[in-house]
Motif scaffolding. Sequence first.
Motif, mmCIF file in Angstrom:
data_model
loop_
_atom_site.group_PDB
_atom_site.id
_atom_site.type_symbol
_atom_site.label_atom_id
_atom_site.label_comp_id
_atom_site.label_asym_id
_atom_site.label_seq_id
_atom_site.Cartn_x
_atom_site.Cartn_y
_atom_site.Cartn_z
ATOM 1 N N ARG A 149 26.586 -10.694 6.710
ATOM 2 C CA ARG A 149 26.095 -11.787 7.548
ATOM 3 C C ARG A 149 26.196 -13.116 6.808
ATOM 4 N NH1 ARG A 149 22.983 -8.435 5.856
ATOM 5 N NH2 ARG A 149 22.501 -7.349 7.807
ATOM 6 N N THR A 150 26.207 -14.181 7.591
ATOM 7 C CA THR A 150 26.099 -15.510 7.013
ATOM 8 C C THR A 150 24.648 -15.972 7.151
ATOM 9 O OG1 THR A 150 27.055 -17.734 6.975
ATOM 10 C CG2 THR A 150 26.673 -16.754 9.128
ATOM 11 N N SER A 151 24.274 -16.952 6.382
ATOM 12 C CA SER A 151 22.902 -17.471 6.425
ATOM 13 C C SER A 151 22.923 -18.965 6.148
ATOM 14 C CB SER A 151 22.017 -16.754 5.394
ATOM 15 O OG SER A 151 22.565 -16.872 4.089
ATOM 16 N N GLY A 152 21.825 -19.616 6.449
ATOM 17 C CA GLY A 152 21.748 -21.069 6.288
ATOM 18 C C GLY A 152 20.715 -21.461 5.253
ATOM 19 N N ALA A 153 21.167 -22.112 4.178
ATOM 20 C CA ALA A 153 20.273 -22.559 3.111
ATOM 21 C C ALA A 153 20.145 -24.076 3.135
ATOM 22 C CB ALA A 153 20.800 -22.104 1.754
ATOM 23 N N PHE A 154 18.994 -24.553 2.693
ATOM 24 C CA PHE A 154 18.785 -25.982 2.495
ATOM 25 C C PHE A 154 18.547 -26.247 1.018
ATOM 26 C CE2 PHE A 154 18.023 -25.862 6.987
ATOM 27 C CZ PHE A 154 18.339 -27.121 7.444
ATOM 28 N N ILE A 155 19.145 -27.331 0.516
ATOM 29 C CA ILE A 155 18.752 -27.846 -0.792
ATOM 30 C C ILE A 155 17.611 -28.817 -0.532
ATOM 31 C CG2 ILE A 155 19.462 -29.088 -2.866
ATOM 32 C CD1 ILE A 155 22.328 -28.377 -2.216
ATOM 33 N N MET A 156 16.465 -28.536 -1.114
ATOM 34 C CA MET A 156 15.293 -29.394 -0.960
ATOM 35 C C MET A 156 15.117 -30.175 -2.257
ATOM 36 S SD MET A 156 14.483 -28.331 2.084
ATOM 37 C CE MET A 156 12.929 -29.211 2.324
ATOM 38 N N SER A 157 15.198 -31.489 -2.193
ATOM 39 C CA SER A 157 15.115 -32.260 -3.430
ATOM 40 C C SER A 157 14.180 -33.449 -3.304
ATOM 41 C CB SER A 157 16.504 -32.704 -3.875
ATOM 42 O OG SER A 157 17.155 -33.387 -2.851
#
Length: 326
Positions: A149-157
């Motif tokens: 599967r694909t997934s969605g990540a966020f870089i939180m900075s």
Amino acid sequence: MTNNLFVELQEKLEGKKVRIVFPEAYDERVLEAAVKLSATSYVKPVLIGKKGEVEKIAQPLSLDVSGIEFIDHENYEKYDEMLAKFIERRAGKVTEEKARALLKDVNYFGTMLVYMGEVAGLVSGAIHSTGDTVRPALQIIKTKPGTKRTSGAFIMSKDDKRYIFADCAINPTLDSEGLAEIAIESAKTAKSFNVDPKVAMLSFSTLGSAVTEDTTKVAEATKLVKENAPELAVEGELQFDAAVVPSVAKLKAPNSKVQGDANVFVFPSLEAGNIGYKIAQRLGGFEAVGPILQGLNAPVNDLSRGCNAEDVYKLALITATQSLSE
């Protein structure tokens, strides 16, 4: 640290001129970002559209598109090769007639450019839905071997802090195997953005303090990560405070490799992940960059339809960076 993040990405991309395709050539935000990118040595933008028509949009905006590469998907010199490869890739799931119809869609066409190696990655979504961007990627680019599967990540900075949150965008529900896969892919994402991954598998329980179907799923996922990626520092299930506060970690997880210093957070569901990143963004003052699609054979990333030109520019840098580690 957001500015530092993009300074780092620019340094990594210096001189690379990574070819990134933008299917939405007629959008003013995309055009503005493409002009800015074309002036750098980081990314070489490739726009899908008719140059003459784009120039009519660009002129009132004082944007010079003369040095940008355009591909007219209605008159593409390699169309026959693309059509044949698309039909082959879809393995009997499309007729030639259906394939021709789909390749009129700029996202399908752009994704085929990625698949054929004409460009390194794709950025879309300024005027298309997530489904319109992701569906061709799943059908054509597909997921990496061993990844389902694909997934969605966020870089939180924010300031000197940088975290990865996942999955916040794609999978409504996940089993233990899915959570484990996403944890491993999120750790890879962290490394590509200069974060040494320490992974927290989040729950409302810490190491058996509560036992339910949900907490057991996270504990099983953690076990799978440890088996499949033994080099990773990972712990779970963990409550958020045990993941980020050293004094709490000492009390709740004294023997863990993650001692309140987690920087990759894997949420137990899309609901939790989406709520979590938005709380950090809106109340915590973190900038959320993404979603970055994980698990694909080549990078395809989705903009928000509320994006601005700077968002397009940044996502192009991220997509180009991902292509270097593929």
